[in-house]
Design a protein around this motif. Structure first.
Motif, short mmCIF file in Angstrom:
data_model
loop_
_atom_site.label_atom_id
_atom_site.label_comp_id
_atom_site.label_asym_id
_atom_site.label_seq_id
_atom_site.Cartn_x
_atom_site.Cartn_y
_atom_site.Cartn_z
N SER A 83 -8.76 3.32 -6.91
CA SER A 83 -8.04 2.12 -7.35
C SER A 83 -8.27 1.82 -8.82
O SER A 83 -7.89 0.76 -9.30
CB SER A 83 -8.46 0.93 -6.49
N ARG A 84 -8.92 2.71 -9.54
CA ARG A 84 -9.23 2.45 -10.95
C ARG A 84 -8.42 3.36 -11.87
O ARG A 84 -7.94 4.40 -11.45
CB ARG A 84 -10.73 2.65 -11.24
N THR A 85 -8.36 2.99 -13.13
CA THR A 85 -7.57 3.75 -14.11
C THR A 85 -8.41 4.75 -14.87
O THR A 85 -9.65 4.74 -14.80
CB THR A 85 -6.96 2.79 -15.15
N THR A 86 -7.74 5.59 -15.64
CA THR A 86 -8.47 6.53 -16.50
C THR A 86 -9.21 5.79 -17.61
O THR A 86 -10.24 6.27 -18.09
CB THR A 86 -7.52 7.58 -17.11
N ASP A 87 -8.73 4.62 -18.04
CA ASP A 87 -9.48 3.81 -19.01
C ASP A 87 -10.86 3.48 -18.44
O ASP A 87 -11.86 3.47 -19.14
CB ASP A 87 -8.77 2.48 -19.30
N PHE B 277 -12.97 3.44 2.35
CA PHE B 277 -12.87 2.06 2.81
C PHE B 277 -11.42 1.71 3.08
O PHE B 277 -10.59 2.60 3.21
CB PHE B 277 -13.52 1.12 1.77
N TRP B 278 -11.13 0.43 3.21
CA TRP B 278 -9.72 0.07 3.40
C TRP B 278 -9.08 -0.03 2.02
O TRP B 278 -9.76 0.10 1.00
CB TRP B 278 -9.60 -1.19 4.25
N GLY C 169 -6.76 -2.57 0.95
CA GLY C 169 -6.02 -3.80 0.73
C GLY C 169 -4.91 -3.91 1.78
O GLY C 169 -4.99 -4.69 2.71
N GLN C 170 -3.89 -3.07 1.63
CA GLN C 170 -2.81 -3.02 2.63
C GLN C 170 -3.29 -2.21 3.84
O GLN C 170 -3.71 -1.08 3.68
CB GLN C 170 -1.60 -2.33 1.99
N PRO C 171 -3.24 -2.82 5.05
CA PRO C 171 -3.70 -2.05 6.22
C PRO C 171 -2.86 -0.79 6.45
O PRO C 171 -1.65 -0.82 6.27
CB PRO C 171 -3.51 -3.02 7.39
N ARG C 172 -3.54 0.30 6.85
CA ARG C 172 -2.82 1.52 7.19
C ARG C 172 -2.42 1.46 8.66
O ARG C 172 -3.16 0.90 9.48
CB ARG C 172 -3.69 2.74 6.93
N THR C 173 -1.28 2.04 9.00
CA THR C 173 -0.81 1.95 10.38
C THR C 173 -0.60 3.32 11.01
O THR C 173 -0.19 3.42 12.15
CB THR C 173 0.52 1.17 10.43
N HIS C 174 -0.87 4.39 10.27
CA HIS C 174 -0.70 5.74 10.80
C HIS C 174 -1.95 6.57 10.48
O HIS C 174 -2.50 6.43 9.40
CB HIS C 174 0.47 6.47 10.14
N VAL C 175 -2.31 7.45 11.38
CA VAL C 175 -3.47 8.30 11.10
C VAL C 175 -3.20 9.19 9.89
O VAL C 175 -4.10 9.53 9.13
CB VAL C 175 -3.87 9.13 12.35
N GLY C 176 -1.94 9.54 9.69
CA GLY C 176 -1.59 10.39 8.55
C GLY C 176 -1.98 9.77 7.22
O GLY C 176 -2.30 10.48 6.26
N SER C 177 -1.95 8.44 7.15
CA SER C 177 -2.36 7.78 5.90
C SER C 177 -3.83 8.04 5.62
O SER C 177 -4.25 8.15 4.47
CB SER C 177 -2.12 6.27 5.97
N PHE C 178 -4.62 8.08 6.70
CA PHE C 178 -6.05 8.39 6.53
C PHE C 178 -6.24 9.85 6.13
O PHE C 178 -7.09 10.17 5.31
CB PHE C 178 -6.82 8.13 7.84
N PRO D 3 -15.08 -0.59 8.93
CA PRO D 3 -15.15 -1.59 9.99
C PRO D 3 -13.89 -2.45 10.14
O PRO D 3 -13.56 -2.85 11.26
CB PRO D 3 -16.34 -2.48 9.59
N LYS D 4 -13.19 -2.75 9.06
CA LYS D 4 -11.99 -3.58 9.21
C LYS D 4 -10.95 -2.86 10.05
O LYS D 4 -10.43 -3.39 11.02
CB LYS D 4 -11.36 -3.86 7.84
N GLU D 5 -10.64 -1.62 9.66
CA GLU D 5 -9.58 -0.89 10.36
C GLU D 5 -10.06 -0.33 11.70
O GLU D 5 -9.25 0.17 12.48
CB GLU D 5 -8.98 0.17 9.44
N ALA D 6 -11.36 -0.43 11.96
CA ALA D 6 -11.88 -0.05 13.27
C ALA D 6 -11.34 -0.98 14.36
O ALA D 6 -11.56 -0.75 15.54
CB ALA D 6 -13.40 -0.07 13.25
#
Ligand SMILES: [Zn+2]
Lengths: 294, 223
Positions: free
Chosen positions: A12-16, A34-35, A37-46, A76-79
């Motif tokens: 989530s960080r930039t090259t700067d 970790f998570w 921000g936006q919850p993932r809804t598919h295993v493919g996203s993981f 733990p959140k997405e668990a």
């Protein structure tokens, strides 16, 4: 002095940020899964997220002379999403054997639900099977109780204490973690969690043994330079160099070396950066002059 | 080349426990049959088990096995992974094998992906992996791109012209010496010469220097 930020979400960080971190002396980072921000809804996203932690992000860091290690887990959140749990847990063994993966994490509790508990327990078993230490997140709400529950859970599962890093500690939880025999991480944040002043006070009270600090920088209000900034504050307030180096280098190296996947002699050498090969095109360099340092 | 040739090169350099691990890697716990998830775990673990320090294996020895590798990629991990993939080919039906190779690439880290790409030209009917090889050219991770683009006979042998031209141009863009692209002379074509000339002109218009390798592709590029 070489610095290790043992908890930062570089995706989530930039090259700067990478540039500023390298300039401030950070030579190694640990990025826990970790998570986002936006919850993932598919295993493919993981699957794609895990692949990027050992692929693109690792390469991106190397272009700035920073070694990138990661910890893999279902957080733990997405668990708590029944559509994800079984699939993501089944996916993890495919990633836990990889070179840059030096821990299982972040695991632990968010709201302390039965599903979080099950994922925590199963991932402790995975850590045992892959001979990896664990990075344990502690809840932000009801923190003291949550941390006590976390430590009890680790004891119930007889997970070796010296292979546990409990993170996001405060004045109230640090003594509990040290007493348990585990390592204690502190996330130095602009407004919440822990700040530089309080951290220096904790170091003056408890010393350096099994104590780590990190920026936990992510996609929210956070600062990837909190490790060097805390070092500066420790110096100003008279903490000796030996103590500082133990906290920001020797401790994280010793903890993650328990994975058997840190090349200690290689870590001591300055990293090789060669951006010549990244000229323009699709690399992170877009028309600037390449940096070469060997 | 077969897996046993490569294992023969590697085994004398491994300690007995690692040699034993390698001999059983990818087999199911109950027998010798190949188990896909055990294989994927072993393929990942090879980095840690076999090590990443480049071996001093001479060019000729590798060439004798049909392999061409830049010196810094001649690691036990890479050679071991190539051997694992070759051995799996002997144990699986084509369909299952294709799925396994795809999974090794898709869920692979940079080192695993490099190994898959280096193995492609050694497999039976390499053309069946064309989509994977072309996809690899789209990576942003330079060492992975170089695994398909450099010291690899696959693109020149199997890529259609347009894909080959894209690969060559990307090599120039990313500063890869064209001498590392196998078969360039044979696959050179007028469209590639035009692309190189256009790129040279774009660079001149932007006030930038023109990479010398562009002139290899298009004699007019230096003008
Ligand atoms: Zn975190």
């Amino acid at each position: 002095m070489k610095l290790f930020d043992p908890h930062i979400h570089m995706t989530s960080r930039t090259t700067d940020d990478y540039q500023a971190m390298a300039a401030a002396g950070i030579v190694a980072v640990l990025e826990p899964a970790f998570w986002l921000g936006q919850p993932r809804t598919h295993v493919g996203s993981f699957e794609d997220y895990f692949a990027s932690l050992v692929g693109w992000e690792r390469f991106r860091a190397s272009q700035f002379g920073i070694r990138h290690f990661c910890a893999m887990a279902l957080n733990p959140k997405e668990a708590n999403d029944p559509n994800l749990v079984d699939w993501v847990l089944a996916l993890l063994p495919r990633y836990l054997g990889k070179d840059g993966v030096v821990a299982v994490g972040e695991i632990g509790f968010d709201e302390v639900t039965p599903s979080e508990e099950r994922c925590f327990a199963e991932q402790l078993e995975l850590a045992r099977r892959f001979e990896l230490p664990v990075l344990v997140h502690t809840p932000h709400r009801d923190k003291k109780r949550g941390t006590e529950r976390t430590l009890a859970m680790l004891r119930e599962h007889r997970f070796p204490e010296e292979r546990v890093l409990v993170d996001h500690n405060t004045e109230e939880t640090l003594p509990l973690v040290l007493e348990s025999g585990g390592w204690a991480g502190h996330s130095i944040y602009p407004r919440t969690k822990m700040d530089e002043e309080r951290m220096v006070t904790l170091v003056q009270r408890h010393g350096a043994e099994r104590i780590l600090i990190n920026s936990a920088a992510d996609w929210g209000v956070s600062d990837p330079l909190k490790v060097p900034k805390t070092v500066a504050r420790m110096r100003e307030r008279g903490v000796d160099e030996e103590t500082i180096e133990t906290i920001v280098w020797r401790n994280p190296v010793a903890f993650f070396a328990q994975s058997g996947r840190l090349d200690l002699t290689e870590l001591e050498k300055p990293a090789t950066i060669d951006q010549r090969e990244l000229w323009e095109g699709n690399s992170v360099l877009r028309g600037q002059t390449a940096v070469v340092r060997t | 080349m077969t897996a046993s040739h490569l294992l023969g090169l590697l085994e004398p350099r491994l300690d007995p426990a690692t040699r034993e691990w390698l001999s059983r890697a990818g087999a199911s716990s109950s027998g010798n049959a190949l188990d896909a998830s055990a294989f994927l775990e072993a393929f990942a673990m090879a980095g840690r088990r076999l090590g990443q320090k480049p071996l001093g294996t001479p060019e000729d020895t590798l060439a004798g096995l049909g392999l061409s590798l830049a010196p810094d990629t001649r690691t036990p991990a890479l050679l071991g992974r190539v051997a694992l993939l070759l051995r799996a080919q002997e144990r699986l039906e084509p369909e299952g094998y294709e799925a396994l190779v795809a999974a090794c690439y898709r869920s692979g880290d940079n080192g695993e992906r490099q190994a898959v790409l280096k193995t492609l030209p050694l497999l039976h009917h390499p053309e069946r992996f064309l989509a994977l090889a072309r996809d690899a050219c789209r990576t942003h991770v330079q060492p992975v791109f170089e695994a398909i683009a450099c010291e690899n006979p696959y693109p020149a042998a199997y890529f259609p012209e347009s894909a080959f031209n894209q690969l060559v141009l990307k090599a120039v863009f990313t500063g890869v010496p064209l001498a590392r692209v196998v078969g360039l002379e044979r696959r050179h074509n007028s469209e590639l010469a035009r692309m190189a000339a256009d790129y040279a002109s774009e660079r001149r218009a932007a006030g930038r220097d023109v990479p010398t390798d562009l002139t290899l592709l298009s004699p007019g590029a230096s003008a």
